[in-house]
Write a protein that holds these residues in place. Sequence first.
Motif, PDB file in Angstrom:
ATOM      1  N   THR A  87       8.485   2.509   4.307  1.00 18.54           N
ATOM      2  CA  THR A  87       8.431   2.875   2.890  1.00 18.54           C
ATOM      3  C   THR A  87       7.006   2.928   2.342  1.00 18.54           C
ATOM      4  OG1 THR A  87       8.882   0.550   2.315  1.00 18.54           O
ATOM      5  CG2 THR A  87      10.760   2.061   2.379  1.00 18.54           C
ATOM      6  N   ARG A  88       5.999   2.767   3.234  1.00 16.68           N
ATOM      7  CA  ARG A  88       4.594   2.934   2.816  1.00 16.68           C
ATOM      8  C   ARG A  88       4.192   4.413   2.800  1.00 16.68           C
ATOM      9  NH1 ARG A  88       4.441  -0.507  -0.042  1.00 16.68           N
ATOM     10  NH2 ARG A  88       6.626  -0.651   0.519  1.00 16.68           N
ATOM     11  N   MET A  89       5.034   5.275   3.319  1.00 14.38           N
ATOM     12  CA  MET A  89       4.666   6.674   3.551  1.00 14.38           C
ATOM     13  C   MET A  89       4.374   7.393   2.228  1.00 14.38           C
ATOM     14  SD  MET A  89       6.755   9.340   5.927  1.00 14.38           S
ATOM     15  CE  MET A  89       5.869  10.545   6.914  1.00 14.38           C
ATOM     16  N   GLY A  90       3.157   7.951   2.125  1.00 17.65           N
ATOM     17  CA  GLY A  90       2.762   8.666   0.920  1.00 17.65           C
ATOM     18  C   GLY A  90       2.716  10.173   1.133  1.00 17.65           C
ATOM     19  N   ARG A  91       2.077  10.858   0.206  1.00 19.98           N
ATOM     20  CA  ARG A  91       1.960  12.317   0.294  1.00 19.98           C
ATOM     21  C   ARG A  91       1.070  12.706   1.467  1.00 19.98           C
ATOM     22  NH1 ARG A  91       0.828  11.023  -4.816  1.00 19.98           N
ATOM     23  NH2 ARG A  91      -1.372  11.504  -4.478  1.00 19.98           N
ATOM     24  N   ASN A  92       1.397  13.831   2.092  1.00 23.65           N
ATOM     25  CA  ASN A  92       0.610  14.370   3.211  1.00 23.65           C
ATOM     26  C   ASN A  92       0.318  13.299   4.266  1.00 23.65           C
ATOM     27  OD1 ASN A  92      -0.806  16.438   4.610  1.00 23.65           O
ATOM     28  ND2 ASN A  92      -2.745  15.614   3.883  1.00 23.65           N
ATOM     29  N   ALA A  93       1.344  12.582   4.646  1.00 21.10           N
ATOM     30  CA  ALA A  93       1.181  11.542   5.668  1.00 21.10           C
ATOM     31  C   ALA A  93       1.995  11.891   6.899  1.00 21.10           C
ATOM     32  CB  ALA A  93       1.627  10.187   5.115  1.00 21.10           C
ATOM     33  N   ARG A 146       0.833  -1.208   0.000  1.00 24.26           N
ATOM     34  CA  ARG A 146       0.000   0.000   0.000  1.00 24.26           C
ATOM     35  C   ARG A 146       0.870   1.261   0.000  1.00 24.26           C
ATOM     36  NH1 ARG A 146      -4.336  -0.338   4.758  1.00 24.26           N
ATOM     37  NH2 ARG A 146      -5.200   1.390   3.564  1.00 24.26           N
ATOM     38  N   THR A 147       0.299   2.348  -0.510  1.00 30.17           N
ATOM     39  CA  THR A 147       0.899   3.670  -0.345  1.00 30.17           C
ATOM     40  C   THR A 147      -0.071   4.479   0.497  1.00 30.17           C
ATOM     41  OG1 THR A 147       1.987   3.553  -2.492  1.00 30.17           O
ATOM     42  CG2 THR A 147       1.755   5.736  -1.501  1.00 30.17           C
ATOM     43  N   LEU A 148       0.382   4.966   1.629  1.00 31.27           N
ATOM     44  CA  LEU A 148      -0.506   5.591   2.604  1.00 31.27           C
ATOM     45  C   LEU A 148      -0.449   7.105   2.457  1.00 31.27           C
ATOM     46  CD1 LEU A 148       0.418   3.251   5.592  1.00 31.27           C
ATOM     47  CD2 LEU A 148      -1.424   2.968   3.913  1.00 31.27           C
ATOM     48  N   ASP A 149      -1.385   7.643   1.644  1.00 28.06           N
ATOM     49  CA  ASP A 149      -1.499   9.086   1.413  1.00 28.06           C
ATOM     50  C   ASP A 149      -2.521   9.695   2.364  1.00 28.06           C
ATOM     51  OD1 ASP A 149       0.241   9.093  -0.803  1.00 28.06           O
ATOM     52  OD2 ASP A 149      -1.386   8.498  -2.144  1.00 28.06           O
ATOM     53  N   ASP A 150      -2.380  10.997   2.641  1.00 31.47           N
ATOM     54  CA  ASP A 150      -3.392  11.763   3.394  1.00 31.47           C
ATOM     55  C   ASP A 150      -3.845  11.020   4.647  1.00 31.47           C
ATOM     56  OD1 ASP A 150      -3.645  13.986   1.532  1.00 31.47           O
ATOM     57  OD2 ASP A 150      -4.548  12.525   0.185  1.00 31.47           O
TER      58      ASP A 150
END
Length: 317
Positions: free
Chosen positions: A247-253, A222-226
Amino acid sequence: MNEIILELTEVSPREFFGQQNENIELLKKYFPKLKIVARGNKIKAYGDEDQLEEFDKRFDMLTEHFIKYNKLDENSIERVLTSGDSKDYTGPENSGETLVHGVSGRLIKAQTVNQRRLVDAARKNDMVFAIGPAGTGKTYTGVALAVKALKEKQVRRIILTRPAVEAGENLGFLPGDLKEKLDPYMQPLYDALRDMIPAEKLAHYIENGTIQIAPMAFMRGRTLDDAFVILDEAQNTTHAQMKMFLTRMGRNAKFLLTGDPGQIDLPRRTISGLKEALLILQNVEGIEIIYLDDKDVIRHKLVKKVIEAYKTIEHQN
Protein backbone atom coordinates in the motif's frame (compact mmCIF):
# COMPACT_ATOMS: atom_id res chain seq x y z
CA MET A 1 23.03 -48.01 -39.75
CA ASN A 2 21.46 -44.67 -40.80
CA GLU A 3 23.51 -41.49 -40.93
CA ILE A 4 22.87 -37.74 -41.15
CA ILE A 5 25.38 -34.94 -41.67
CA LEU A 6 24.53 -31.49 -40.32
CA GLU A 7 26.55 -28.42 -41.32
CA LEU A 8 26.95 -25.17 -39.40
CA THR A 9 26.87 -22.25 -41.83
CA GLU A 10 25.60 -19.24 -39.85
CA VAL A 11 27.38 -19.75 -36.52
CA SER A 12 30.93 -20.27 -35.32
CA PRO A 13 31.51 -24.02 -34.77
CA ARG A 14 34.00 -23.28 -31.97
CA GLU A 15 31.48 -21.19 -30.01
CA PHE A 16 28.57 -23.50 -30.81
CA PHE A 17 30.40 -26.69 -29.83
CA GLY A 18 31.78 -25.07 -26.63
CA GLN A 19 35.16 -25.39 -24.97
CA GLN A 20 36.59 -28.85 -25.58
CA ASN A 21 33.30 -29.73 -27.33
CA GLU A 22 31.42 -29.58 -24.00
CA ASN A 23 28.10 -28.81 -25.75
CA ILE A 24 28.53 -31.84 -28.00
CA GLU A 25 29.15 -33.97 -24.91
CA LEU A 26 25.83 -32.71 -23.51
CA LEU A 27 24.10 -33.62 -26.78
CA LYS A 28 25.47 -37.14 -26.46
CA LYS A 29 23.91 -37.46 -22.99
CA TYR A 30 20.48 -36.58 -24.37
CA PHE A 31 20.86 -38.94 -27.35
CA PRO A 32 22.71 -41.92 -25.82
CA LYS A 33 21.59 -44.31 -28.61
CA LEU A 34 23.24 -42.20 -31.32
CA LYS A 35 26.88 -42.02 -32.20
CA ILE A 36 27.66 -38.29 -32.61
CA VAL A 37 30.92 -36.99 -34.10
CA ALA A 38 31.83 -33.28 -34.54
CA ARG A 39 34.57 -32.24 -36.97
CA GLY A 40 35.19 -28.83 -38.47
CA ASN A 41 31.81 -27.24 -39.07
CA LYS A 42 29.97 -30.56 -39.44
CA ILE A 43 28.27 -32.99 -37.10
CA LYS A 44 27.66 -36.58 -38.11
CA ALA A 45 25.16 -38.74 -36.29
CA TYR A 46 24.59 -42.47 -36.69
CA GLY A 47 21.68 -44.55 -35.42
CA ASP A 48 17.99 -45.39 -35.80
CA GLU A 49 15.97 -43.28 -38.21
CA ASP A 50 13.48 -42.08 -35.56
CA GLN A 51 16.28 -40.95 -33.26
CA LEU A 52 18.06 -39.18 -36.12
CA GLU A 53 14.88 -37.29 -37.05
CA GLU A 54 14.49 -36.06 -33.48
CA PHE A 55 18.19 -35.16 -33.34
CA ASP A 56 17.89 -33.20 -36.61
CA LYS A 57 14.88 -31.27 -35.27
CA ARG A 58 16.53 -30.46 -31.92
CA PHE A 59 19.77 -29.45 -33.63
CA ASP A 60 17.86 -26.92 -35.73
CA MET A 61 16.25 -25.57 -32.55
CA LEU A 62 19.67 -25.22 -30.93
CA THR A 63 21.13 -23.33 -33.89
CA GLU A 64 18.11 -20.99 -34.00
CA HIS A 65 18.54 -20.32 -30.28
CA PHE A 66 22.27 -19.65 -30.70
CA ILE A 67 21.67 -17.27 -33.63
CA LYS A 68 19.10 -15.33 -31.60
CA TYR A 69 21.00 -15.10 -28.29
CA ASN A 70 24.60 -15.76 -29.36
CA LYS A 71 24.99 -18.15 -26.45
CA LEU A 72 24.66 -21.82 -25.57
CA ASP A 73 25.18 -23.20 -22.08
CA GLU A 74 24.04 -26.20 -20.08
CA ASN A 75 20.77 -24.55 -19.03
CA SER A 76 19.74 -23.39 -22.50
CA ILE A 77 20.68 -26.74 -24.07
CA GLU A 78 18.61 -28.56 -21.45
CA ARG A 79 15.60 -26.32 -22.11
CA VAL A 80 15.82 -26.69 -25.89
CA LEU A 81 16.27 -30.46 -25.79
CA THR A 82 13.45 -31.08 -23.30
CA SER A 83 10.90 -28.50 -24.51
CA GLY A 84 7.85 -29.35 -26.54
CA ASP A 85 7.60 -25.88 -28.03
CA SER A 86 10.02 -23.04 -28.81
CA LYS A 87 7.96 -20.78 -26.49
CA ASP A 88 9.26 -22.88 -23.60
CA TYR A 89 12.81 -21.67 -24.13
CA THR A 90 12.83 -18.49 -26.23
CA GLY A 91 10.66 -16.27 -24.05
CA PRO A 92 8.68 -13.25 -25.28
CA GLU A 93 9.85 -11.09 -28.18
CA ASN A 94 12.17 -8.18 -27.31
CA SER A 95 12.78 -9.56 -23.81
CA GLY A 96 16.33 -10.70 -24.57
CA GLU A 97 17.74 -7.26 -25.34
CA THR A 98 20.52 -5.66 -23.29
CA LEU A 99 19.02 -4.13 -20.16
CA VAL A 100 22.05 -2.20 -18.96
CA HIS A 101 25.54 -1.44 -20.23
CA GLY A 102 27.32 -2.25 -16.99
CA VAL A 103 30.72 -1.48 -15.54
CA SER A 104 33.70 -2.24 -17.83
CA GLY A 105 31.40 -2.52 -20.85
CA ARG A 106 29.60 -5.55 -19.49
CA LEU A 107 26.29 -6.20 -21.26
CA ILE A 108 23.64 -7.15 -18.73
CA LYS A 109 20.61 -8.98 -20.08
CA ALA A 110 18.17 -11.69 -19.07
CA GLN A 111 19.99 -15.02 -19.41
CA THR A 112 17.20 -17.59 -19.26
CA VAL A 113 13.67 -17.99 -20.57
CA ASN A 114 12.01 -17.21 -17.24
CA GLN A 115 14.25 -14.21 -16.66
CA ARG A 116 13.13 -12.97 -20.08
CA ARG A 117 9.52 -13.55 -19.04
CA LEU A 118 10.24 -11.48 -15.94
CA VAL A 119 11.55 -8.64 -18.13
CA ASP A 120 8.45 -8.82 -20.29
CA ALA A 121 6.14 -8.92 -17.25
CA ALA A 122 7.80 -5.82 -15.76
CA ARG A 123 7.37 -4.01 -19.06
CA LYS A 124 3.63 -4.70 -19.10
CA ASN A 125 2.71 -4.52 -15.40
CA ASP A 126 3.32 -2.11 -12.53
CA MET A 127 3.56 -4.89 -9.95
CA VAL A 128 5.39 -8.18 -10.52
CA PHE A 129 6.28 -11.08 -8.22
CA ALA A 130 9.41 -13.08 -9.12
CA ILE A 131 9.33 -16.41 -7.29
CA GLY A 132 12.07 -19.02 -7.32
CA PRO A 133 15.01 -20.64 -5.52
CA ALA A 134 18.44 -19.15 -4.88
CA GLY A 135 20.62 -18.40 -7.88
CA THR A 136 17.85 -17.97 -10.44
CA GLY A 137 18.67 -14.28 -11.00
CA LYS A 138 15.47 -12.83 -9.49
CA THR A 139 17.16 -9.98 -7.64
CA TYR A 140 19.89 -9.36 -10.21
CA THR A 141 17.41 -9.12 -13.10
CA GLY A 142 15.19 -6.91 -10.96
CA VAL A 143 18.01 -4.51 -10.13
CA ALA A 144 18.94 -4.37 -13.84
CA LEU A 145 15.34 -3.44 -14.68
CA ALA A 146 15.41 -0.73 -12.01
CA VAL A 147 18.72 0.74 -13.25
CA LYS A 148 17.39 0.68 -16.82
CA ALA A 149 14.25 2.57 -15.74
CA LEU A 150 16.39 5.16 -13.91
CA LYS A 151 18.78 5.65 -16.82
CA GLU A 152 15.88 6.06 -19.25
CA LYS A 153 14.25 8.59 -16.86
CA GLN A 154 11.12 6.46 -16.48
CA VAL A 155 11.53 6.89 -12.70
CA ARG A 156 13.39 9.39 -10.52
CA ARG A 157 14.67 6.97 -7.91
CA ILE A 158 15.31 3.34 -7.03
CA ILE A 159 14.27 1.97 -3.65
CA LEU A 160 15.59 -1.42 -2.58
CA THR A 161 14.43 -3.04 0.64
CA ARG A 162 14.46 -6.31 2.54
CA PRO A 163 12.68 -7.42 5.71
CA ALA A 164 15.33 -7.49 8.46
CA VAL A 165 14.79 -11.07 9.56
CA GLU A 166 17.86 -12.73 10.99
CA ALA A 167 18.45 -16.19 9.55
CA GLY A 168 20.01 -17.67 12.68
CA GLU A 169 22.33 -14.68 13.13
CA ASN A 170 21.88 -11.75 15.46
CA LEU A 171 22.36 -8.28 13.97
CA GLY A 172 22.64 -6.88 17.49
CA PHE A 173 26.08 -8.42 17.92
CA LEU A 174 27.52 -6.76 14.82
CA PRO A 175 29.69 -3.73 15.57
CA GLY A 176 28.84 -0.20 14.43
CA ASP A 177 25.81 2.03 13.94
CA LEU A 178 22.58 1.02 12.20
CA LYS A 179 23.92 1.66 8.67
CA GLU A 180 27.09 -0.33 9.36
CA LYS A 181 25.02 -3.18 10.78
CA LEU A 182 22.64 -3.26 7.84
CA ASP A 183 25.14 -2.79 5.00
CA PRO A 184 26.34 -6.44 5.12
CA TYR A 185 22.70 -7.59 5.24
CA MET A 186 21.93 -5.55 2.11
CA GLN A 187 25.13 -6.74 0.38
CA PRO A 188 23.44 -8.69 -2.48
CA LEU A 189 21.71 -5.47 -3.55
CA TYR A 190 24.96 -3.48 -3.40
CA ASP A 191 26.75 -6.22 -5.37
CA ALA A 192 24.21 -6.07 -8.20
CA LEU A 193 24.35 -2.26 -8.33
CA ARG A 194 28.16 -2.28 -8.44
CA ASP A 195 28.04 -4.41 -11.59
CA MET A 196 25.79 -1.86 -13.29
CA ILE A 197 26.80 1.61 -12.06
CA PRO A 198 30.38 2.96 -11.72
CA ALA A 199 31.48 3.28 -8.07
CA GLU A 200 31.64 7.10 -7.92
CA LYS A 201 28.25 7.53 -9.58
CA LEU A 202 26.70 4.88 -7.33
CA ALA A 203 28.07 6.63 -4.22
CA HIS A 204 26.61 9.92 -5.48
CA TYR A 205 23.22 8.33 -6.15
CA ILE A 206 23.14 6.83 -2.65
CA GLU A 207 24.27 10.12 -1.08
CA ASN A 208 21.58 12.23 -2.77
CA GLY A 209 18.82 9.64 -2.29
CA THR A 210 18.40 8.70 -5.96
CA ILE A 211 19.12 5.13 -4.83
CA GLN A 212 17.88 4.16 -1.40
CA ILE A 213 18.70 0.85 0.26
CA ALA A 214 16.88 0.36 3.54
CA PRO A 215 15.21 -2.25 5.75
CA MET A 216 11.49 -2.61 5.36
CA ALA A 217 10.64 -0.78 8.59
CA PHE A 218 11.80 2.44 6.86
CA MET A 219 8.96 2.11 4.32
CA ARG A 220 6.20 2.69 6.89
CA GLY A 221 4.22 5.89 6.37
CA ARG A 222 5.81 6.71 3.00
CA THR A 223 4.17 7.09 -0.41
CA LEU A 224 6.57 5.89 -3.09
CA ASP A 225 6.04 8.01 -6.23
CA ASP A 226 8.15 7.99 -9.42
CA ALA A 227 10.16 5.04 -8.13
CA PHE A 228 11.20 1.53 -9.08
CA VAL A 229 10.83 -0.35 -5.81
CA ILE A 230 12.21 -3.84 -5.16
CA LEU A 231 11.28 -5.88 -2.10
CA ASP A 232 13.87 -8.64 -1.88
CA GLU A 233 13.51 -11.80 0.26
CA ALA A 234 9.77 -11.14 0.43
CA GLN A 235 9.12 -14.60 1.90
CA ASN A 236 10.31 -13.19 5.23
CA THR A 237 7.56 -10.58 5.49
CA THR A 238 4.63 -11.01 7.83
CA HIS A 239 1.01 -10.36 6.83
CA ALA A 240 1.19 -6.83 8.28
CA GLN A 241 4.53 -6.01 6.63
CA MET A 242 3.40 -7.20 3.20
CA LYS A 243 0.13 -5.24 3.38
CA MET A 244 2.02 -2.14 4.55
CA PHE A 245 4.54 -2.45 1.71
CA LEU A 246 2.01 -3.05 -1.07
CA THR A 247 0.00 0.00 0.00
CA ARG A 248 3.06 2.30 -0.27
CA MET A 249 2.68 2.31 -4.06
CA GLY A 250 2.39 5.85 -5.44
CA ARG A 251 1.99 7.44 -8.86
CA ASN A 252 4.30 6.25 -11.66
CA ALA A 253 5.73 3.48 -9.51
CA LYS A 254 6.93 0.00 -10.40
CA PHE A 255 6.97 -2.65 -7.68
CA LEU A 256 8.96 -5.89 -7.99
CA LEU A 257 8.82 -8.44 -5.19
CA THR A 258 11.26 -11.35 -5.16
CA GLY A 259 11.24 -14.35 -2.91
CA ASP A 260 11.68 -18.06 -2.33
CA PRO A 261 8.83 -19.64 -0.34
CA GLY A 262 11.18 -22.55 0.38
CA GLN A 263 13.57 -20.36 2.43
CA ILE A 264 11.41 -18.76 5.11
CA ASP A 265 13.28 -17.54 8.21
CA LEU A 266 10.22 -16.32 10.12
CA PRO A 267 9.40 -17.70 13.59
CA ARG A 268 7.29 -20.85 13.62
CA ARG A 269 3.54 -20.41 13.17
CA THR A 270 4.10 -16.99 11.54
CA ILE A 271 2.45 -16.94 8.11
CA SER A 272 4.65 -15.66 5.29
CA GLY A 273 3.25 -12.46 3.81
CA LEU A 274 4.54 -13.56 0.42
CA LYS A 275 2.71 -16.89 0.44
CA GLU A 276 -0.48 -15.13 1.45
CA ALA A 277 -0.07 -12.39 -1.19
CA LEU A 278 0.48 -14.94 -3.96
CA LEU A 279 -2.85 -16.55 -3.08
CA ILE A 280 -4.97 -13.42 -2.79
CA LEU A 281 -3.42 -11.39 -5.63
CA GLN A 282 -2.99 -14.07 -8.30
CA ASN A 283 -6.04 -12.92 -10.30
CA VAL A 284 -5.68 -9.17 -9.86
CA GLU A 285 -5.33 -7.36 -13.18
CA GLY A 286 -2.06 -5.42 -13.46
CA ILE A 287 -0.18 -7.87 -11.23
CA GLU A 288 1.82 -10.72 -12.75
CA ILE A 289 3.58 -13.62 -11.03
CA ILE A 290 6.63 -15.17 -12.71
CA TYR A 291 7.97 -18.49 -11.42
CA LEU A 292 11.64 -19.34 -11.91
CA ASP A 293 13.03 -22.82 -11.35
CA ASP A 294 16.30 -24.72 -11.13
CA LYS A 295 16.73 -24.49 -14.91
CA ASP A 296 17.19 -20.74 -14.44
CA VAL A 297 20.12 -21.15 -12.04
CA ILE A 298 23.07 -19.18 -13.40
CA ARG A 299 25.52 -19.71 -10.54
CA HIS A 300 27.93 -22.63 -10.38
CA LYS A 301 26.39 -25.80 -11.88
CA LEU A 302 26.53 -27.45 -8.43
CA VAL A 303 23.91 -24.96 -7.16
CA LYS A 304 21.29 -26.63 -9.36
CA LYS A 305 22.25 -30.04 -7.93
CA VAL A 306 22.07 -28.68 -4.37
CA ILE A 307 18.55 -27.32 -5.01
CA GLU A 308 17.47 -30.68 -6.44
CA ALA A 309 18.91 -32.57 -3.48
CA TYR A 310 17.14 -30.37 -0.94
CA LYS A 311 13.83 -30.70 -2.81
CA THR A 312 13.76 -34.41 -2.02
CA ILE A 313 13.97 -33.95 1.76
CA GLU A 314 11.69 -30.89 1.77
CA HIS A 315 8.99 -32.88 0.00
CA GLN A 316 9.30 -35.62 2.61
CA ASN A 317 8.76 -33.22 5.54
